[in-house]
Design a protein around this motif. Sequence first.
Motif, PDB file in Angstrom:
ATOM      1  N   GLY A 112      14.212  36.643  44.050  1.00  0.00           N
ATOM      2  CA  GLY A 112      14.676  37.951  44.479  1.00  0.00           C
ATOM      3  C   GLY A 112      16.004  37.957  45.123  1.00  0.00           C
ATOM      4  N   SER A 113      16.479  36.715  45.189  1.00  0.00           N
ATOM      5  CA  SER A 113      18.041  36.508  45.835  1.00  0.00           C
ATOM      6  C   SER A 113      18.983  36.983  45.001  1.00  0.00           C
ATOM      7  N   ALA A 114      19.932  37.856  45.492  1.00  0.00           N
ATOM      8  CA  ALA A 114      21.091  38.452  44.755  1.00  0.00           C
ATOM      9  C   ALA A 114      22.023  37.259  44.457  1.00  0.00           C
ATOM     10  N   GLU A 115      22.364  36.379  45.597  1.00  0.00           N
ATOM     11  CA  GLU A 115      23.404  35.296  45.430  1.00  0.00           C
ATOM     12  C   GLU A 115      22.534  34.093  45.920  1.00  0.00           C
ATOM     13  N   VAL A 116      22.801  32.850  44.947  1.00  0.00           N
ATOM     14  CA  VAL A 116      22.264  31.483  45.432  1.00  0.00           C
ATOM     15  C   VAL A 116      23.333  30.727  45.574  1.00  0.00           C
ATOM     16  N   PRO A 117      23.584  29.863  46.618  1.00  0.00           N
ATOM     17  CA  PRO A 117      24.434  28.891  46.727  1.00  0.00           C
ATOM     18  C   PRO A 117      24.357  27.836  45.820  1.00  0.00           C
ATOM     19  N   SER A 118      25.063  27.228  45.220  1.00  0.00           N
ATOM     20  CA  SER A 118      24.954  25.801  44.335  1.00  0.00           C
ATOM     21  C   SER A 118      23.728  24.855  45.200  1.00  0.00           C
ATOM     22  N   ARG A 119      24.378  24.755  46.219  1.00  0.00           N
ATOM     23  CA  ARG A 119      23.458  23.778  47.119  1.00  0.00           C
ATOM     24  C   ARG A 119      21.808  24.025  46.957  1.00  0.00           C
ATOM     25  N   GLU A 120      21.689  25.334  47.256  1.00  0.00           N
ATOM     26  CA  GLU A 120      20.127  25.756  47.207  1.00  0.00           C
ATOM     27  C   GLU A 120      19.720  25.626  45.534  1.00  0.00           C
ATOM     28  N   VAL A 121      20.510  25.698  44.661  1.00  0.00           N
ATOM     29  CA  VAL A 121      20.126  25.506  43.295  1.00  0.00           C
ATOM     30  C   VAL A 121      19.730  23.828  43.089  1.00  0.00           C
ATOM     31  N   GLY A 122      20.642  23.358  43.698  1.00  0.00           N
ATOM     32  CA  GLY A 122      20.363  21.783  43.463  1.00  0.00           C
ATOM     33  C   GLY A 122      19.043  21.460  44.343  1.00  0.00           C
ATOM     34  N   MET A 144      18.903  40.466  39.125  1.00  0.00           N
ATOM     35  CA  MET A 144      19.332  39.116  38.318  1.00  0.00           C
ATOM     36  C   MET A 144      19.999  38.240  39.313  1.00  0.00           C
ATOM     37  N   ALA A 145      19.667  37.043  39.539  1.00  0.00           N
ATOM     38  CA  ALA A 145      20.136  35.895  40.429  1.00  0.00           C
ATOM     39  C   ALA A 145      21.591  35.747  40.107  1.00  0.00           C
ATOM     40  N   ARG A 146      22.510  35.521  41.111  1.00  0.00           N
ATOM     41  CA  ARG A 146      23.742  35.339  40.927  1.00  0.00           C
ATOM     42  C   ARG A 146      24.226  33.902  41.643  1.00  0.00           C
ATOM     43  N   PHE A 147      24.423  33.020  40.861  1.00  0.00           N
ATOM     44  CA  PHE A 147      24.904  31.553  41.383  1.00  0.00           C
ATOM     45  C   PHE A 147      26.542  31.755  41.786  1.00  0.00           C
ATOM     46  N   TYR A 148      26.684  31.053  42.733  1.00  0.00           N
ATOM     47  CA  TYR A 148      28.216  30.777  43.055  1.00  0.00           C
ATOM     48  C   TYR A 148      28.263  29.452  43.656  1.00  0.00           C
ATOM     49  N   ASP A 149      29.447  28.897  43.775  1.00  0.00           N
ATOM     50  CA  ASP A 149      29.758  27.569  44.136  1.00  0.00           C
ATOM     51  C   ASP A 149      30.136  27.865  45.723  1.00  0.00           C
ATOM     52  N   THR A 150      29.575  27.283  46.608  1.00  0.00           N
ATOM     53  CA  THR A 150      30.141  27.723  48.000  1.00  0.00           C
ATOM     54  C   THR A 150      31.417  27.186  48.283  1.00  0.00           C
ATOM     55  N   HIS A 151      32.063  26.564  47.359  1.00  0.00           N
ATOM     56  CA  HIS A 151      33.575  26.059  47.830  1.00  0.00           C
ATOM     57  C   HIS A 151      34.342  26.846  47.104  1.00  0.00           C
ATOM     58  N   ALA A 152      34.044  27.953  46.602  1.00  0.00           N
ATOM     59  CA  ALA A 152      34.941  29.141  45.928  1.00  0.00           C
ATOM     60  C   ALA A 152      35.484  30.008  46.678  1.00  0.00           C
ATOM     61  N   HIS A 153      36.580  29.962  47.382  1.00  0.00           N
ATOM     62  CA  HIS A 153      37.070  31.049  48.421  1.00  0.00           C
ATOM     63  C   HIS A 153      37.512  32.231  47.628  1.00  0.00           C
ATOM     64  N   LEU A 154      36.936  33.219  47.831  1.00  0.00           N
ATOM     65  CA  LEU A 154      37.011  34.710  47.074  1.00  0.00           C
ATOM     66  C   LEU A 154      37.477  35.642  48.148  1.00  0.00           C
ATOM     67  N   ASP A 155      37.929  35.239  49.286  1.00  0.00           N
ATOM     68  CA  ASP A 155      38.303  36.548  50.271  1.00  0.00           C
ATOM     69  C   ASP A 155      39.970  36.958  50.335  1.00  0.00           C
ATOM     70  N   TYR A 156      40.678  36.365  49.586  1.00  0.00           N
ATOM     71  CA  TYR A 156      41.914  36.779  49.253  1.00  0.00           C
ATOM     72  C   TYR A 156      42.197  38.375  48.566  1.00  0.00           C
ATOM     73  N   PRO A 157      42.990  38.956  49.332  1.00  0.00           N
ATOM     74  CA  PRO A 157      43.210  40.444  48.602  1.00  0.00           C
ATOM     75  C   PRO A 157      43.737  40.400  47.298  1.00  0.00           C
ATOM     76  N   GLN A 158      44.633  39.535  47.057  1.00  0.00           N
ATOM     77  CA  GLN A 158      45.295  39.377  45.737  1.00  0.00           C
ATOM     78  C   GLN A 158      44.301  39.092  44.563  1.00  0.00           C
ATOM     79  N   LEU A 159      43.166  38.856  44.875  1.00  0.00           N
ATOM     80  CA  LEU A 159      42.159  38.524  44.061  1.00  0.00           C
ATOM     81  C   LEU A 159      41.232  39.545  43.587  1.00  0.00           C
ATOM     82  N   ALA A 160      41.494  40.763  44.131  1.00  0.00           N
ATOM     83  CA  ALA A 160      40.581  41.832  44.119  1.00  0.00           C
ATOM     84  C   ALA A 160      40.365  42.526  42.420  1.00  0.00           C
TER      85      ALA A 160
END
Length: 139
Positions: free
Chosen positions: A68-78, A1-17
């Motif tokens: 078959g891509s697991a993640e697709v940036p929103s720009r690629e969707v556009g 299943m393809a997952r879409f994500y917004d490339t502007h979302a910064h999800l690398d903060y440990p407190q978000l785990a």
Amino acid sequence: MARFYDTHAHLDYPQLATELPAVIDRARAAGIEKIIAGVRRACQGRGVGEDALARLAQHVEEQIRASGSAEVPSREVGLAILGPLRELDEVAYLRFASVYRDFASLADFETEIAMLRAERGETVPEPVRQAQDADRGQG
């Protein structure tokens, strides 16, 4: 299943785990909604109905899943929307493409219009050609 994500979302903060799945879902939804809103704006005043927009979105989603891509940036969707949108309505396509392909000048529009005409086997009408030549200092 393809997952879409917004490339502007910064999800690398440990407190978000612990909240990461919900954050990713919201980022995906925001990215897709933003793109669909852009397509809707591009189609504004063009007589393109909601059913046609839904079919376009379904087609693009199927196309991305088939990649078959697991993640697709929103720009690629556009960018993936461009082909089906061009078939749906060329003016809406030009409006949308001007954003997603970063048109910077009138020449970018002229080039794209010339490409559309060439695909249909059309030539540039003489009055338009004369105006283009005059604008370029060739006439």
